[in-house]
Motif scaffolding. Structure first.
Motif, PDB file in Angstrom:
ATOM      1  N   GLY A  54      57.193  30.778  40.714  1.00 46.94           N
ATOM      2  CA  GLY A  54      56.000  30.177  41.294  1.00 46.94           C
ATOM      3  C   GLY A  54      56.136  28.674  41.336  1.00 46.94           C
ATOM      4  O   GLY A  54      56.932  28.080  40.608  1.00 46.94           O
ATOM      5  N   SER A  55      55.350  28.051  42.187  1.00 49.57           N
ATOM      6  CA  SER A  55      55.384  26.602  42.319  1.00 49.57           C
ATOM      7  C   SER A  55      54.278  25.980  41.475  1.00 49.57           C
ATOM      8  O   SER A  55      53.448  26.677  40.892  1.00 49.57           O
ATOM      9  CB  SER A  55      55.211  26.208  43.787  1.00 49.57           C
ATOM     10  N   SER A  66      49.500  26.775  43.838  1.00 49.69           N
ATOM     11  CA  SER A  66      49.492  27.990  44.649  1.00 49.69           C
ATOM     12  C   SER A  66      48.083  28.277  45.152  1.00 49.69           C
ATOM     13  O   SER A  66      47.118  27.617  44.743  1.00 49.69           O
ATOM     14  CB  SER A  66      50.044  29.184  43.861  1.00 49.69           C
ATOM     15  N   LEU A 100      44.962  24.802  47.451  1.00 49.73           N
ATOM     16  CA  LEU A 100      46.064  24.876  46.497  1.00 49.73           C
ATOM     17  C   LEU A 100      45.623  24.319  45.149  1.00 49.73           C
ATOM     18  O   LEU A 100      45.113  23.187  45.081  1.00 49.73           O
ATOM     19  CB  LEU A 100      47.278  24.090  47.012  1.00 49.73           C
ATOM     20  N   TYR A 113      52.505  36.659  42.930  1.00 54.72           N
ATOM     21  CA  TYR A 113      52.884  35.415  42.259  1.00 54.72           C
ATOM     22  C   TYR A 113      52.521  34.185  43.099  1.00 54.72           C
ATOM     23  O   TYR A 113      52.175  33.133  42.556  1.00 54.72           O
ATOM     24  CB  TYR A 113      54.388  35.387  41.992  1.00 54.72           C
ATOM     25  N   PHE A 114      52.623  34.307  44.411  1.00 53.29           N
ATOM     26  CA  PHE A 114      52.505  33.133  45.272  1.00 53.29           C
ATOM     27  C   PHE A 114      51.226  33.099  46.100  1.00 53.29           C
ATOM     28  O   PHE A 114      51.036  32.201  46.905  1.00 53.29           O
ATOM     29  CB  PHE A 114      53.719  33.059  46.213  1.00 53.29           C
ATOM     30  N   ASP A 115      50.337  34.083  45.925  1.00 47.12           N
ATOM     31  CA  ASP A 115      49.109  34.088  46.716  1.00 47.12           C
ATOM     32  C   ASP A 115      47.895  34.174  45.799  1.00 47.12           C
ATOM     33  O   ASP A 115      47.989  33.934  44.596  1.00 47.12           O
ATOM     34  CB  ASP A 115      49.125  35.227  47.744  1.00 47.12           C
ATOM     35  N   SER A 116      46.754  34.534  46.351  1.00 46.99           N
ATOM     36  CA  SER A 116      45.509  34.572  45.577  1.00 46.99           C
ATOM     37  C   SER A 116      44.918  35.981  45.526  1.00 46.99           C
ATOM     38  O   SER A 116      43.710  36.139  45.343  1.00 46.99           O
ATOM     39  CB  SER A 116      44.493  33.606  46.193  1.00 46.99           C
TER      40      SER A 116
END
Length: 334
Positions: free
Chosen positions: A163-164, A167, A183, A258-261
């Protein structure tokens, strides 16, 4: 003169030419010295190298995961040190704010009047630079709270989980006291609310409403963990023993989100109030990250188990196969 030398002297020019020609013909029919590899030999070497790589890669990956797990445990230890500094300063463990529709407010100090959760309340003890209060200017205060929601907090991230720094956030939980931003910074660690689910709502709709004595907060009388809605749990009330009670730990996150909501337990800023993002329960055993959603469970991306911070500051790895009753009891402070 010997017979051999006499015969050699008697050999004529024609015999010398025939002998030389014979040597040349013999050399032409002799096989040349080989300097390359056959295809079979080359394929054999490639096969051996592939087998060696296949044996080495799991070992390398295991060593890397072991290092990441140790890093994760060290981060939890630092969180434990910060929490104990907080407890020494305020005579209680941090509370968890007002609700998921609220964001931390630097103008509201520490304690039940702070709408932000436990991460914001211990941030100052983690050497985390936070924006200064701007109580005089409402517009500047709104901007500060909004910017705070996307302020990265590296200590709250597990190195094994991809992950960043920022996100996607869910629009379903637009905050009352900040502007929605797409974000946000999130956390991989959650506080222990215990085995009883209080089911906290979004909280009051305004600061004035939340400050009224008549406002009816979600009832937390049955909450048996350490950190929950507006809590002030003291060490003396943890009668189960500091070394036997969870304070916080890694939370389960759906590997598909992991990368969305789309995971409701991983869709808000780490500087929110009490929410599935910030707290978990021991009503079910910890779960290894999978495509399923376990929004109330502790868990992690580590294959060997979930790292948990105990109330005495120690960190332990809890196996995913732990007996549910044991895990449930370690979440309760009595």
């Amino acid at each position: 003169m010997s017979i051999r030398s006499t015969a050699s002297c008697q050999r004529g020019p024609r015999q010398h030419k025939s002998f030389t020609l014979l040597r040349k013909l013999t050399a032409m029919h002799m096989p040349a010295k080989r300097t390359g590899f056959t295809i079979v030999e080359l394929l054999t070497v490639i096969g051996i190298i592939s087998i060696l790589i296949g044996l080495l890669l799991p070992a390398i990956q295991s060593a890397r995961e072991s290092a990441r797990k140790m890093d994760c445990m060290n981060r939890l230890r630092q969180i434990g040190v910060a929490t104990h500094h907080f407890e020494s300063a305020y005579r209680a463990f941090p509370g968890n704010g007002w609700g998921y529709r609220w964001r931390a407010d630097p103008n509201r100090g520490i304690g039940p009047q702070q709408p932000g959760g436990w991460i914001f309340q211990i941030a100052g003890f983690c050497e985390m630079p936070l924006p200064a209060s701007t109580a005089i200017d409402p517009i500047a205060s709104l901007h500060t709270r909004t910017e705070l929601t996307r302020l990265p907090f590296p200590l709250m991230r597990c190195p094994s989980r991809p992950g960043s720094e920022l996100s996607l956030a869910s629009v379903a939980s637009t905050p009352y006291n900040a502007t929605f931003v797409a974000l946000v910074a999130k956390t991989d660690y959650a506080a222990n609310e215990g085995s009883y689910i209080t089911d906290t709502d979004g909280g009051p709709r305004s600061l004035a409403e939340g400050d009224r004595r008549s406002y009816h907060w979600t009832n937390t009388d049955a909450a048996n963990g350490v950190i929950y809605l507006r809590s002030r749990v003291r060490t003396a009330s943890i009668t189960g023993g500091l070394s036997q009670t969870y304070l916080a730990g890694e939370k389960h996150v759906s590997s598909a989100n992991y990368f969305d909501s789309q995971d409701p337990g991983h869709d808000q800023s780490l500087f929110s109030g009490v929410d599935l993002d910030l707290n978990r329960w021991t009503s079910e055993p910890p779960q290894r990250d999978s495509r399923d959603q376990h929004t109330r469970a502790f868990g992690s991306a580590h294959p060997s188990g979930c790292n948990m911070l105990l109330c005495d500051g120690a960190v332990a790895t809890v196996d995913y196969s732990i007996a549910p009753a044991v895990h449930r009891e370690q979440g309760t402070r009595q």
